[in-house]
Design an enzyme around this catalytic site. Structure first.
Site, PDB file in Angstrom:
ATOM      1  N   ASP A 206     -31.187  20.750   9.110  1.00  0.00           N
ATOM      2  CA  ASP A 206     -32.510  20.486   8.747  1.00  0.00           C
ATOM      3  C   ASP A 206     -33.281  21.013   8.167  1.00  0.00           C
ATOM      4  OD1 ASP A 206     -34.377  17.977   7.795  1.00  0.00           O
ATOM      5  OD2 ASP A 206     -35.648  19.078  10.075  1.00  0.00           O
TER       6      ASP A 206
ATOM      7  N   ASN B 253     -33.993  11.941  14.257  1.00  0.00           N
ATOM      8  CA  ASN B 253     -32.908  11.793  12.856  1.00  0.00           C
ATOM      9  C   ASN B 253     -31.908  12.635  13.292  1.00  0.00           C
ATOM     10  OD1 ASN B 253     -35.119  13.533  11.065  1.00  0.00           O
ATOM     11  ND2 ASN B 253     -34.338  12.892   9.369  1.00  0.00           N
TER      12      ASN B 253
END
Length: 270
Positions: free
Chosen positions: A11, A221
């Site tokens: 990420d 997420n």
């Protein structure tokens, strides 16, 4: 561990970047060592390709695939699509509904590498500052003509966004998925889109078994890819449920958590 990890997916915001949206020198140097081992490092983010590319260039990974919009679009150079999962036709129906019933919500359409909006407001200014991008301003009619639509970003006050989410739950959103990336940021993509999909597509692309993939992230997420990878690492600044579901937990993004994890689990150095 260095003989086991053959692919890394990370990420960006809250993970690679500090809370001030910066990259540390230590992380840049660590990525150079990773590149020297020919281990692909994939940056995966809700950002657009143009929002990811400057970060990838600073890290020296710009020639690797970039996973934008949480995987709705994976590009090879910031432009050329490698994998594409645009919203179905229902995406434009959604835009019309939101414009009609929630006129104060900021509408943002992401198509390929471009960011489009139909109004200028404080939310646009904030997002432009964070991503170092500028949107293309269109009329609402022209906004509807954009194709493909890889992501819708809806921004407003937290209460407005909660009300909007409740409204969307009453609609038949076939093939659409939506989630909060911040308390006032609602993102809508094709239901097939997730960072777990990025993990599977990149593992297949590089012919690397999932057990040889390391993933790292800081938010909900990121959870699917943390759970599915051979080694899923949560940032120290991640919410408790994310840390509890990960295989390992590293330091926070302001304490060089990614660099520390890569040195420990890939480079076998202190």
């Amino acid at each position: 561990m260095s003989n086991e990890i053959k692919l890394i997916i990370s990420d960006i915001d809250g993970t690679l970047l500090t809370s001030q949206h910066l990259l540390t020198k230590n992380l840049v140097q660590t990525l150079q060592e990773i590149q020297a081992l020919s281990i692909p490092f994939i940056a995966a983010s809700a950002r657009s390709p143009r929002g990811i590319l400057p970060i990838a260039q600073k890290l020296g990974i710009q020639n690797n695939p970039l996973a934008a919009y949480n995987g709705a679009l994976i590009t090879t150079d910031g432009n050329l699509p490698l994998f594409s999962h645009p919203l179905p036709a229902a995406g434009k129906k959604l835009l019309k509904l939101i414009k009609k019933f929630f006129p104060t919500i900021s509408l943002n359409v992401y198509s390929n590498a471009d960011w489009y909006t139909d109004s200028h407001n404080k939310w646009i200014e904030i997002e432009a500052t964070i991503t170092k991008m500028q949107p293309i301003f269109l009329s609402f009619a022209d906004l509807l003509r954009q194709d493909p639509i890889h992501k819708l970003l809806l921004i407003g006050d937290a209460v407005e966004i909660t009300t909007l989410m409740n409204f969307l739950n009453t609609q038949e959103l076939t093939d659409c998925a939506f989630y909060l990336s911040k308390e006032n940021y609602l993102e809508i993509t094709h239901k097939q889109v997730s960072k777990e999909t990025v993990l599977h597509e990149m593992a297949n692309f590089y012919a690397v078994p999932l057990q040889n993939v390391l993933t790292i992230g800081d938010n909900y997420n990121d959870l699917p890819m943390l759970k599915a990878a051979g080694l899923g690492i949560a940032m120290g600044n991640a919410p408790a449920p994310v840390k509890e579901s990960a295989d390992k937990v590293t330091a926070t993004n302001d304490q060089d958590g990614v660099a520390k994890a890569l040195k420990k689990y890939v480079l076998d150095s202190p």
